[in-house]
Design an enzyme around this catalytic site. Structure first.
Site, PDB file in Angstrom:
ATOM      1  N   LYS A 100       0.878  -1.163   0.000  1.00 16.37           N
ATOM      2  CA  LYS A 100       0.000   0.000   0.000  1.00 16.37           C
ATOM      3  C   LYS A 100       0.912   1.209   0.000  1.00 16.37           C
ATOM      4  O   LYS A 100       1.580   1.506   0.990  1.00 16.37           O
ATOM      5  CB  LYS A 100      -0.903   0.017   1.231  1.00 16.37           C
ATOM      6  CG  LYS A 100      -1.848   1.213   1.212  1.00 16.37           C
ATOM      7  CD  LYS A 100      -2.931   1.063   2.248  1.00 16.37           C
ATOM      8  CE  LYS A 100      -2.661   1.887   3.478  1.00 16.37           C
ATOM      9  NZ  LYS A 100      -2.921   3.326   3.264  1.00 16.37           N
ATOM     10  N   GLY A 161      -7.863   9.129   9.691  1.00 15.74           N
ATOM     11  CA  GLY A 161      -8.217   9.190  11.110  1.00 15.74           C
ATOM     12  C   GLY A 161      -9.284  10.209  11.460  1.00 15.74           C
ATOM     13  O   GLY A 161      -9.630  10.370  12.620  1.00 15.74           O
ATOM     14  N   ALA A 187      -9.154   5.318   4.221  1.00 16.31           N
ATOM     15  CA  ALA A 187      -8.965   6.461   5.118  1.00 16.31           C
ATOM     16  C   ALA A 187     -10.189   7.346   5.311  1.00 16.31           C
ATOM     17  O   ALA A 187     -10.899   7.674   4.371  1.00 16.31           O
ATOM     18  CB  ALA A 187      -7.813   7.353   4.653  1.00 16.31           C
ATOM     19  N   ASN A 209      -8.722   1.709   9.792  1.00 16.47           N
ATOM     20  CA  ASN A 209      -7.958   1.350  10.976  1.00 16.47           C
ATOM     21  C   ASN A 209      -8.521   2.043  12.217  1.00 16.47           C
ATOM     22  O   ASN A 209      -9.092   1.427  13.114  1.00 16.47           O
ATOM     23  CB  ASN A 209      -6.480   1.722  10.771  1.00 16.47           C
ATOM     24  CG  ASN A 209      -5.559   1.229  11.880  1.00 16.47           C
ATOM     25  OD1 ASN A 209      -4.372   1.159  11.708  1.00 16.47           O
ATOM     26  ND2 ASN A 209      -6.059   0.874  13.053  1.00 16.47           N
ATOM     27  N   THR A 210      -8.405   3.385  12.219  1.00 14.93           N
ATOM     28  CA  THR A 210      -8.794   4.149  13.404  1.00 14.93           C
ATOM     29  C   THR A 210     -10.251   3.932  13.804  1.00 14.93           C
ATOM     30  O   THR A 210     -10.562   3.887  14.993  1.00 14.93           O
ATOM     31  CB  THR A 210      -8.540   5.651  13.164  1.00 14.93           C
ATOM     32  OG1 THR A 210      -7.219   5.802  12.664  1.00 14.93           O
ATOM     33  CG2 THR A 210      -8.674   6.450  14.447  1.00 14.93           C
TER      34      THR A 210
END
Lengths: 259, 74
Positions: A100, A161, A187, A209-210
């Site tokens: 990535k 995030g 994202a 992720n976050t």
């Protein structure tokens, strides 16, 4: 939905939810969240080995590379040179030829430096890596990345995030209509409805992720994301009704009392 | 001789190979990757690649991280 396969560069992906491994409390929590999410694609960063404390646990003791596709990333790189070095090291670690590619252009927004990303992608594609570039939600850029050999593109939904969700669904739509390779939204996703929306738009996968790791209950949110992706994808495949300004009765008007 | 190992100075024996250095550091070859003076060293070259005085060596592995997880950009 059983034959609803996602294949990129000859690799079959079983899940349309891809997850990161940062910001968790500890490795056991990372492992549990990943299991519950139902994903088979896990992104990891490339960092210096701790020479002093070698007994520190390794992430891959918890995330089995035989069970998950490991997607190394170039997170934290601000120049094509650093991103290329990091990606080449990741490939040489011998676990995955996927990368990535992330080249950040601005510290405050963490928006990608698209020009630098394209430059790094050209080199890495030539080196034989399977490059998934993180890019702005820009259809022109996405096309350039595909033209130089990227087998998928990863446009952002919103700043990394931020949890803002898909800020520009129209651009994401245009990207999907412009290029013929899979689009993985990457994202800025905040909650399950955001991933459902990405899927309903027709995106091929979502990486986050976050949104899981930072949730009050990461394990619960991992499960919510799993259903968000499944629900959104099924809705997309099933073909939603068109939006209309006025009502359409859903009950028959015949046979009503008093008529 | 002195080399830079993961950004820090380290005293090692002259003309040490990458594979010997990893052995001394007690680092398994699997799951790490090595860069010598900004060029990736192939795993099958560890035994034959010697490190010279002043060389910069990086030994990396996979860590937790999703998207940009940097602390201090250069």
């Amino acid at each position: 939905m059983k034959d609803d396969k996602l294949i990129i560069a000859g690799i079959e992906f079983h899940s349309r939810l891809w997850v990161g491994t940062g910001k968790y409390k500890d490795f056991p929590e990372t492992k549990k969240a990943i299991e519950v999410s139902g994903t088979d694609v896990v992104t990891v960063s490339v960092r210096r080995v701790n020479i002093i404390d070698k007994n520190k646990e390794n992430l891959l003791d918890y995330i089995d590379p035989k069970k998950y596709k490991i997607l190394p990333n170039t997170a934290g790189c601000f120049t094509p040179k650093d991103a290329i070095r990091t990606a080449m090291l990741a490939a040489e670690a011998g676990i995955s030829k996927l990368v990535k590619l992330e080249v950040i252009g601005d510290e405050k927004t963490l928006f990608p430096d698209n020009e630098a990303t394209l430059e790094a992608a050209k080199v890495l594609v030539k080196e034989g890596l399977i490059v998934f570039p993180y890019t702005s939600d820009d259809p022109v850029m996405a096309k350039k990345l595909v033209d130089i050999g990227c087998p998928a593109v990863m446009p952002l939904a919103a700043p990394i995030g931020s949890g803002l969700g898909i800020r520009n669904p129209f651009n994401i739509r245009i990207i999907m209509e412009t290029i013929k390779v899979p689009v993985v939204v990457d994202a800025g996703v905040g909650t399950a409805s955001d991933v459902a929306l990405a899927m309903e738009l027709g995106c091929d996968a979502v990486l986050l992720n976050t949104a899981i790791a930072g949730a009050k209950d990461p394990i619960g949110m991992a499960e919510a994301m799993k259903y968000g992706v499944l629900g959104g994808r099924l809705a997309y495949k099933s073909g939603r009704i068109p939006k209309k300004l006025y009502a359409t009765a859903s009950s028959p008007l015949e046979g009503m009392i008093g008529s | 001789m002195e080399i830079m190992l993961n950004g820090e100075k380290k005293e090692v024996t002259d003309n040490i190979t990458v594979s010997r250095l990893l052995e001394i550091l007690d680092i398994q070859h699997q799951r790490v990757a090595v860069e010598l003076n900004e060029a990736t060293v192939k795993k099958d070259r560890y035994a034959t690649t010697t490190i010279n005085d002043g060389d910069a060596l990086e030994v990396v592995s996979f860590m937790g991280g999703g998207l940009c997880t940097i602390q201090s950009p250069r």
